[in-house]
Design an enzyme around this catalytic site. Sequence first.
Site, PDB file in Angstrom:
ATOM      1  N   HIS A   1       1.744   5.236  -0.654  1.00 39.94           N
ATOM      2  CA  HIS A   1       1.441   6.696  -0.798  1.00 39.94           C
ATOM      3  C   HIS A   1       2.828   7.289  -1.756  1.00 39.94           C
ATOM      4  CE1 HIS A   1      -1.993   7.128   1.981  1.00 39.94           C
ATOM      5  NE2 HIS A   1      -1.607   5.950   2.332  1.00 39.94           N
TER       6      HIS A   1
ATOM      7  N   ASN B   1      -2.880   8.012  -2.119  1.00 40.45           N
ATOM      8  CA  ASN B   1      -2.304   6.729  -2.416  1.00 40.45           C
ATOM      9  C   ASN B   1      -1.646   6.853  -3.874  1.00 40.45           C
ATOM     10  OD1 ASN B   1      -4.600   6.102  -0.470  1.00 40.45           O
ATOM     11  ND2 ASN B   1      -3.228   4.456  -0.486  1.00 40.45           N
TER      12      ASN B   1
ATOM     13  N   CYS C   1      -3.568  10.010   5.159  1.00 36.69           N
ATOM     14  CA  CYS C   1      -4.131   9.782   6.424  1.00 36.69           C
ATOM     15  C   CYS C   1      -4.159  11.037   7.435  1.00 36.69           C
ATOM     16  CB  CYS C   1      -3.048   8.638   7.095  1.00 36.69           C
ATOM     17  SG  CYS C   1      -3.688   8.414   8.758  1.00 36.69           S
TER      18      CYS C   1
ATOM     19  N   HIS D   1       0.878  -1.223   0.050  1.00 34.90           N
ATOM     20  CA  HIS D   1      -0.035  -0.078  -0.102  1.00 34.90           C
ATOM     21  C   HIS D   1       0.885   1.391   0.199  1.00 34.90           C
ATOM     22  CE1 HIS D   1      -3.700   1.927   2.114  1.00 34.90           C
ATOM     23  NE2 HIS D   1      -2.597   2.855   2.267  1.00 34.90           N
TER      24      HIS D   1
HETATM   25  P1  HMG Z   1     -10.680   6.902  21.709  1.00 35.57           P
HETATM   26  O1  HMG Z   1     -11.119   8.460  21.581  1.00 35.57           O
HETATM   27  O2  HMG Z   1      -9.488   6.463  22.533  1.00 35.57           O
HETATM   28  O3  HMG Z   1     -11.649   5.973  21.989  1.00 35.57           O
HETATM   29  O4  HMG Z   1     -10.347   6.380  20.157  1.00 35.57           O
HETATM   30  P2  HMG Z   1     -13.065   5.884  22.860  1.00 35.57           P
HETATM   31  O5  HMG Z   1     -13.472   4.412  23.074  1.00 35.57           O
HETATM   32  O6  HMG Z   1     -12.880   6.861  24.233  1.00 35.57           O
HETATM   33  O7  HMG Z   1     -13.998   6.742  21.971  1.00 35.57           O
HETATM   34  C1  HMG Z   1     -14.470   8.125  21.727  1.00 35.57           C
HETATM   35  C2  HMG Z   1     -15.739   8.313  21.226  1.00 35.57           C
HETATM   36  O8  HMG Z   1     -15.719   7.376  19.773  1.00 35.57           O
HETATM   37  C3  HMG Z   1     -16.785   7.630  22.037  1.00 35.57           C
HETATM   38  O9  HMG Z   1     -17.938   8.390  21.772  1.00 35.57           O
HETATM   39  C4  HMG Z   1     -17.174   6.186  21.348  1.00 35.57           C
HETATM   40  O10 HMG Z   1     -18.540   5.612  21.447  1.00 35.57           O
HETATM   41  C5  HMG Z   1     -16.680   6.823  20.027  1.00 35.57           C
HETATM   42  P3  HMG Z   1     -18.359   9.360  23.029  1.00 35.57           P
HETATM   43  O11 HMG Z   1     -18.597   8.428  24.203  1.00 35.57           O
HETATM   44  O12 HMG Z   1     -17.497  10.455  23.344  1.00 35.57           O
HETATM   45  O13 HMG Z   1     -19.733  10.085  22.331  1.00 35.57           O
HETATM   46  N1  HMG Z   1     -16.342   5.447  19.301  1.00 35.57           N
HETATM   47  C6  HMG Z   1     -17.020   5.057  18.047  1.00 35.57           C
HETATM   48  N2  HMG Z   1     -17.983   5.377  17.531  1.00 35.57           N
HETATM   49  C7  HMG Z   1     -18.229   4.779  16.133  1.00 35.57           C
HETATM   50  N3  HMG Z   1     -17.667   3.652  15.985  1.00 35.57           N
HETATM   51  C8  HMG Z   1     -16.459   3.168  16.378  1.00 35.57           C
HETATM   52  C9  HMG Z   1     -16.117   3.941  17.648  1.00 35.57           C
HETATM   53  N4  HMG Z   1     -15.164   3.612  18.631  1.00 35.57           N
HETATM   54  C10 HMG Z   1     -15.432   4.628  19.471  1.00 35.57           C
HETATM   55  N5  HMG Z   1     -15.687   2.283  15.967  1.00 35.57           N
HETATM   56  C11 HMG Z   1     -10.327   5.028  18.314  1.00 35.57           C
HETATM   57  C12 HMG Z   1      -9.884   5.178  19.895  1.00 35.57           C
HETATM   58  C13 HMG Z   1      -9.627   3.623  18.057  1.00 35.57           C
HETATM   59  C14 HMG Z   1     -11.783   4.749  18.407  1.00 35.57           C
HETATM   60  C15 HMG Z   1      -9.974   6.170  17.646  1.00 35.57           C
HETATM   61  O14 HMG Z   1      -8.681   6.614  17.449  1.00 35.57           O
HETATM   62  C16 HMG Z   1     -10.253   6.060  15.667  1.00 35.57           C
HETATM   63  O15 HMG Z   1     -11.444   5.761  15.476  1.00 35.57           O
HETATM   64  N6  HMG Z   1      -9.307   5.879  15.166  1.00 35.57           N
HETATM   65  C17 HMG Z   1      -9.250   5.699  13.606  1.00 35.57           C
HETATM   66  C18 HMG Z   1      -8.412   6.593  13.071  1.00 35.57           C
HETATM   67  C19 HMG Z   1      -8.410   6.217  11.202  1.00 35.57           C
HETATM   68  O16 HMG Z   1      -9.572   5.881  11.101  1.00 35.57           O
HETATM   69  N7  HMG Z   1      -7.451   6.638  10.863  1.00 35.57           N
HETATM   70  C20 HMG Z   1      -7.174   6.341   9.447  1.00 35.57           C
HETATM   71  C21 HMG Z   1      -7.245   4.635   9.036  1.00 35.57           C
HETATM   72  S1  HMG Z   1      -5.750   4.237   9.005  1.00 35.57           S
HETATM   73  C22 HMG Z   1      -4.985   4.455   7.588  1.00 35.57           C
HETATM   74  O17 HMG Z   1      -5.492   5.039   6.904  1.00 35.57           O
HETATM   75  C23 HMG Z   1      -3.791   4.014   7.195  1.00 35.57           C
HETATM   76  C24 HMG Z   1      -3.983   2.934   6.180  1.00 35.57           C
HETATM   77  O18 HMG Z   1      -4.110   3.462   4.868  1.00 35.57           O
HETATM   78  C25 HMG Z   1      -2.454   2.296   5.867  1.00 35.57           C
HETATM   79  C26 HMG Z   1      -1.477   3.462   5.816  1.00 35.57           C
HETATM   80  O19 HMG Z   1      -1.464   4.100   4.650  1.00 35.57           O
HETATM   81  O20 HMG Z   1      -0.719   3.589   6.534  1.00 35.57           O
HETATM   82  C27 HMG Z   1      -4.692   1.575   6.461  1.00 35.57           C
HETATM   83 MG    MG Z   2      -3.350   4.830   3.514  1.00 33.96          MG
END
Ligand code: HMG
Ligand code: MG
Length: 302
Positions: free
Chosen positions: A209, A249, A240, A207
């Site tokens: 970028h 990407n 990201c 993958h």
């Molecule tokens: P946190 O703030 O530590 O978690 O985040 P939390 O459990 O305290 O939750 C915070 C709030 O989010 C709460 O809501 C939860 O209910 C809600 P509140 O009580 O404040 O109203 N919540 C959710 N809601 C819906 N769906 C869920 C969910 N989880 C919690 N699943 C957490 C921790 C992991 C959730 C957060 O950091 C997160 O969602 N991170 C994702 C970041 C992301 O998506 N990044 C991009 C994708 S990775 C990428 O692009 C890389 C890749 O392409 C490869 C590369 O290029 O490297 C794959």
């Molecule tokens: Mg990516």
Amino acid sequence: MSLPKKVKLVEVGPRDGLQNEAKPVATEAKIELIHRLQDAGLPVIQATSFVSPKWVPQLADNAQVMAGIRKKPGVNYPVLVPNRKGLDAAIAAGCKEVVIFGAATEAFSKKNTNCTIAEGIARFSEVAHVALEHGMKIRGDMSVCLGCPYEGEVDPQAVANLAREFDQLGCYEIDIADTIGTGTPGSTKRVIEAVARHIAIDRLSIHMHDTYGMAIANIYAALECGIATFDSSVAGLGGCPYAKGATGNVATEDVLYLLDGLGIETGVDMQQLIAAGDYICGVLGRPTYSRAARAIAAKLAA
Ligand code: HMG
Ligand code: MG
């Protein structure tokens, strides 16, 4: 080693691409993009993420997107899930494949998922267990394998260690991501070799970028190692939100131009792919980042 005869292209534009757009994109436009991509022949389309909408508001319409897709037989629509809450929502939305994701460095793990690498694995062990019980497939995506925006150089052994964890959780495919696009063909080969000591090469994907313009060279290096699965994003959308300065990407059109030129089969039609890219660029109101798409359009206009 001879190059693979067939390659699987995993389209990440609707997820990796649109997660990074400042301007909100209408749910209907996301669904239309997915339809156009599947009509172009893409066999795997990362459709959206069931992550916290507080962290990635752009994909808060995940369930509506999944409900709106006219599923094409033979096409997979994996979604990212960061925890049990995301998995439960993905199950409720009828998803058949989930992507769990971790980082090769502690700093990136913290920025992207607010936990250490080990805490992430512990979270995913429950996610993987439940997903497998539901008969779902799981893929593991590994970020910052070729450089980290916070820690700099990354030891290939750290990537191999994470890959082994994902393997033990039951991932059928493990993705090596160059999140900030700093890799070169040499470092790409080194990390593939380190991971391939533990995981069969046909279960690995790449993958890239394209921040430094190295993505196509790195993909060629990966093909030489025997990798036959590549993530890419139509029109080069993406990035990201937790990796500042990283561009999109590598464009699917550019990867397809490379593969078509090498006579490697993908099942993807260039004209329909370019049309899908034109569609989403029209929605976003900006030109494509794909050099192949721009060159082909210029030739047709001449
Ligand atoms: P946190 O703030 O530590 O978690 O985040 P939390 O459990 O305290 O939750 C915070 C709030 O989010 C709460 O809501 C939860 O209910 C809600 P509140 O009580 O404040 O109203 N919540 C959710 N809601 C819906 N769906 C869920 C969910 N989880 C919690 N699943 C957490 C921790 C992991 C959730 C957060 O950091 C997160 O969602 N991170 C994702 C970041 C992301 O998506 N990044 C991009 C994708 S990775 C990428 O692009 C890389 C890749 O392409 C490869 C590369 O290029 O490297 C794959
Ligand atoms: Mg990516």
